[in-house]
Design a protein around this motif. Structure first.
Motif, PDB file in Angstrom:
ATOM      1  N   THR A 129       0.812  -1.218   0.000  1.00 28.48           N
ATOM      2  CA  THR A 129       0.000   0.000   0.000  1.00 28.48           C
ATOM      3  C   THR A 129       0.847   1.270   0.000  1.00 28.48           C
ATOM      4  N   GLY A 130       2.165   1.148  -0.021  1.00 25.23           N
ATOM      5  CA  GLY A 130       3.036   2.315  -0.113  1.00 25.23           C
ATOM      6  C   GLY A 130       3.253   3.039   1.195  1.00 25.23           C
ATOM      7  N   LYS A 131       2.981   2.379   2.319  1.00 22.75           N
ATOM      8  CA  LYS A 131       3.112   3.039   3.632  1.00 22.75           C
ATOM      9  C   LYS A 131       4.516   3.595   3.843  1.00 22.75           C
ATOM     10  N   THR A 132       5.505   2.715   3.726  1.00 22.90           N
ATOM     11  CA  THR A 132       6.887   3.108   4.007  1.00 22.90           C
ATOM     12  C   THR A 132       7.451   3.959   2.879  1.00 22.90           C
ATOM     13  N   TYR A 133       7.162   3.593   1.654  1.00 19.86           N
ATOM     14  CA  TYR A 133       7.730   4.291   0.497  1.00 19.86           C
ATOM     15  C   TYR A 133       7.302   5.757   0.491  1.00 19.86           C
ATOM     16  N   LEU A 134       6.013   6.021   0.712  1.00 17.98           N
ATOM     17  CA  LEU A 134       5.528   7.400   0.718  1.00 17.98           C
ATOM     18  C   LEU A 134       6.059   8.165   1.923  1.00 17.98           C
ATOM     19  N   ALA A 135       6.185   7.487   3.077  1.00 18.91           N
ATOM     20  CA  ALA A 135       6.738   8.148   4.263  1.00 18.91           C
ATOM     21  C   ALA A 135       8.184   8.575   4.014  1.00 18.91           C
ATOM     22  N   MET A 136       8.951   7.711   3.369  1.00 17.70           N
ATOM     23  CA  MET A 136      10.342   8.056   3.076  1.00 17.70           C
ATOM     24  C   MET A 136      10.415   9.168   2.043  1.00 17.70           C
ATOM     25  N   ALA A 137       9.504   9.163   1.082  1.00 17.54           N
ATOM     26  CA  ALA A 137       9.475  10.252   0.097  1.00 17.54           C
ATOM     27  C   ALA A 137       9.191  11.585   0.778  1.00 17.54           C
ATOM     28  N   LYS A 138       8.276  11.587   1.739  1.00 16.19           N
ATOM     29  CA  LYS A 138       7.993  12.818   2.478  1.00 16.19           C
ATOM     30  C   LYS A 138       9.193  13.234   3.322  1.00 16.19           C
ATOM     31  N   ALA A 139       9.946  12.264   3.846  1.00 16.87           N
ATOM     32  CA  ALA A 139      11.143  12.579   4.627  1.00 16.87           C
ATOM     33  C   ALA A 139      12.197  13.243   3.749  1.00 16.87           C
ATOM     34  N   VAL A 140      12.426  12.681   2.566  1.00 15.57           N
ATOM     35  CA  VAL A 140      13.414  13.260   1.641  1.00 15.57           C
ATOM     36  C   VAL A 140      12.960  14.647   1.206  1.00 15.57           C
ATOM     37  N   GLN A 141      11.660  14.809   0.945  1.00 15.34           N
ATOM     38  CA  GLN A 141      11.130  16.117   0.563  1.00 15.34           C
ATOM     39  C   GLN A 141      11.371  17.146   1.667  1.00 15.34           C
ATOM     40  N   ALA A 142      11.115  16.755   2.925  1.00 11.00           N
ATOM     41  CA  ALA A 142      11.319  17.671   4.053  1.00 11.00           C
ATOM     42  C   ALA A 142      12.787  18.064   4.188  1.00 11.00           C
ATOM     43  N   LEU A 143      13.699  17.108   3.935  1.00 13.38           N
ATOM     44  CA  LEU A 143      15.123  17.415   4.006  1.00 13.38           C
ATOM     45  C   LEU A 143      15.528  18.366   2.895  1.00 13.38           C
ATOM     46  N   GLN A 144      15.038  18.133   1.686  1.00 15.92           N
ATOM     47  CA  GLN A 144      15.380  18.996   0.557  1.00 15.92           C
ATOM     48  C   GLN A 144      14.839  20.405   0.745  1.00 15.92           C
ATOM     49  N   ARG A 145      13.690  20.522   1.398  1.00 15.09           N
ATOM     50  CA  ARG A 145      13.094  21.835   1.646  1.00 15.09           C
ATOM     51  C   ARG A 145      13.664  22.497   2.903  1.00 15.09           C
ATOM     52  N   LYS A 146      14.607  21.812   3.569  1.00 17.10           N
ATOM     53  CA  LYS A 146      15.242  22.305   4.792  1.00 17.10           C
ATOM     54  C   LYS A 146      14.235  22.492   5.930  1.00 17.10           C
ATOM     55  N   GLU A 147      13.160  21.703   5.911  1.00 21.44           N
ATOM     56  CA  GLU A 147      12.207  21.710   7.012  1.00 21.44           C
ATOM     57  C   GLU A 147      12.756  20.942   8.206  1.00 21.44           C
ATOM     58  N   VAL A 148      13.665  19.998   7.955  1.00 17.93           N
ATOM     59  CA  VAL A 148      14.370  19.255   9.009  1.00 17.93           C
ATOM     60  C   VAL A 148      15.845  19.212   8.628  1.00 17.93           C
ATOM     61  N   SER A 149      16.679  18.902   9.613  1.00 19.08           N
ATOM     62  CA  SER A 149      18.119  18.861   9.336  1.00 19.08           C
ATOM     63  C   SER A 149      18.630  17.443   9.120  1.00 19.08           C
ATOM     64  N   ARG A 150      17.794  16.423   9.425  1.00 22.77           N
ATOM     65  CA  ARG A 150      18.237  15.053   9.209  1.00 22.77           C
ATOM     66  C   ARG A 150      17.045  14.105   9.119  1.00 22.77           C
ATOM     67  N   ILE A 151      17.319  12.950   8.561  1.00 20.47           N
ATOM     68  CA  ILE A 151      16.329  11.879   8.438  1.00 20.47           C
ATOM     69  C   ILE A 151      16.817  10.689   9.248  1.00 20.47           C
ATOM     70  N   ILE A 152      15.930  10.113  10.029  1.00 24.52           N
ATOM     71  CA  ILE A 152      16.268   8.914  10.800  1.00 24.52           C
ATOM     72  C   ILE A 152      15.285   7.809  10.415  1.00 24.52           C
ATOM     73  N   LEU A 153      15.818   6.710   9.904  1.00 23.20           N
ATOM     74  CA  LEU A 153      15.016   5.569   9.480  1.00 23.20           C
ATOM     75  C   LEU A 153      15.353   4.392  10.383  1.00 23.20           C
ATOM     76  N   THR A 154      14.345   3.768  10.942  1.00 22.42           N
ATOM     77  CA  THR A 154      14.606   2.679  11.876  1.00 22.42           C
ATOM     78  C   THR A 154      13.553   1.603  11.742  1.00 22.42           C
ATOM     79  N   ARG A 155      13.909   0.401  12.168  1.00 23.81           N
ATOM     80  CA  ARG A 155      12.961  -0.706  12.221  1.00 23.81           C
ATOM     81  C   ARG A 155      13.464  -1.735  13.222  1.00 23.81           C
ATOM     82  N   PRO A 156      12.573  -2.496  13.841  1.00 19.08           N
ATOM     83  CA  PRO A 156      13.018  -3.517  14.803  1.00 19.08           C
ATOM     84  C   PRO A 156      13.701  -4.666  14.079  1.00 19.08           C
ATOM     85  N   ALA A 157      14.734  -5.219  14.707  1.00 20.70           N
ATOM     86  CA  ALA A 157      15.475  -6.344  14.112  1.00 20.70           C
ATOM     87  C   ALA A 157      14.817  -7.648  14.543  1.00 20.70           C
ATOM     88  N   VAL A 158      13.702  -7.977  13.899  1.00 19.01           N
ATOM     89  CA  VAL A 158      12.957  -9.202  14.198  1.00 19.01           C
ATOM     90  C   VAL A 158      12.877 -10.030  12.930  1.00 19.01           C
TER      91      VAL A 158
END
Length: 332
Positions: A129-158
């Protein structure tokens, strides 16, 4: 016209499937609709919207229409004629290497809008359904627009039924298989030559969830993937990392829990934080699956099977309790 009709006029056939009482004829650059007057009016509006989408897509890198675009546009118009599918579905989040990343269904569009409007968003839905893909696209967009200074991507190691702990290599080598999907998505959205430099500088961080403990994440766009595999304690720990100027997106599928024992933190948080200000739960369904059409049908089949199994289990439990002596029954 070629982009509008698709290869072998595939999209033309999709339009006809939406309106069984309408025949669509194409000669050169002219489209003629014949049949039921009411359906002709609806089909005309759909074709006009698709033409607008083709033209706007050309501005954003030339993304071609597909069957999903046609069916979703028809669904949007059937629900509300005042809404323009071209405006909803043609707004690109990112354009990378001639390819635009944009929501392809109404559910995805609402999910993307919720990320803009809220501090914490939970994207809950089945695979594809594009949950993660769209979230990451919004993260990259926010970084490019300088709305945030960094992106942190995480997931549990299960592990999903496999044991990777005994693989050779360093800790980084062992956890890399868990994080590989995040790296792959990053390389699709950004210049592959830039990604290693941003990772080395700490502007983009990809790490297991355990590495988040004890930190305060300020001025960051944080994405937690596969959140159904967090324990309630891990989910609480993650959410309380939120710092000033930050935004969080938590994605997961509550039907694919790989935890060996205990409740899923994602399942619990939907009850604990529901209806809280600045927190939004976006629930995607099989209708938002944008992979192969078969994926949506697989999701529906498993959902039906799980519902039938749960109902059967409930009936057996009720029958068992009914057969117990009265003084042994649990009447709570």
């Amino acid at each position: 016209m070629v982009r509008l009709l698709g290869p072998q006029d595939r999209l033309l056939k999709t339009i006809e499937q939406q309106f069984p009482l309408v025949q669509v004829l194409v000669r050169g650059n002219e489209i003629t609709l014949d049949g039921d007057a009411e359906q002709i009016a609806a089909a005309t509006r759909l074709v006009e919207e698709l033409v607008m989408m083709v033209r706007s897509d050309r501005e954003f890198g030339g993304v071609d229409l597909d069957e999903r675009s046609v069916t979703e546009s028809a669904k949007i118009l059937a629900a509300d004629q005042r809404v323009s599918p071209a405006e909803l579905l043609s707004q690109a989040i990112l354009t990378s290497r001639g390819k635009s990343i944009r929501p392809k269904t109404l559910g995805q569009k609402e999910y993307v809008d919720a990320i803009d409007e809220n501090t914490i968003v939970f994207g809950i839905g089945p695979a594809g359904t594009g949950k993660t893909y769209l979230a990451m696209a919004k993260a990259v967009q926010a970084l490019q627009r300088k709305e945030v200074s960094r992106i942190i991507l995480t997931r549990p190691a299960v592990e999903a039924g496999e044991r990777l702990g005994y693989l050779p290599g360093t800790l980084t080598d062992k956890i890399d298989p868990y994080l590989r999907p995040l790296y792959d998505a990053l390389n699709e959205m950004m210049d592959p030559d830039i990604v290693p430099r941003l990772l080395a500088a700490g502007t983009i961080e990809v790490a297991p969830l355990a590495y988040m403990r004890g930190r305060t994440l300020n001025d960051s766009f944080i994405v937690l993937d596969e959140a159904q595999n967090t324990t309630p304690e891990q989910m609480k720990m993650f959410l309380t990392r939120l710092g000033h100027g930050s935004k969080m997106v938590v994605t997961g599928d509550v039907t694919q829990v790989d935890l060996p024992l205990g409740a899923s933190g994602l399942q619990l948080v939907t009850r604990v934080l529901d209806e809280m200000d600045e927190i939004h739960f976006a629930r995607l369904t099989s209708e938002d699956v944008v992979r192969h059409n078969l994926v949506g049908r697989i999701v529906d089949a498993y959902t039906k099977y799980d519902a039938e199994r749960q109902a059967s289990s409930f009936d057996r439990d009720a029958e068992y309790r009914g057969n117990l002596p009265r003084n042994n029954r649990d009447t709570r």
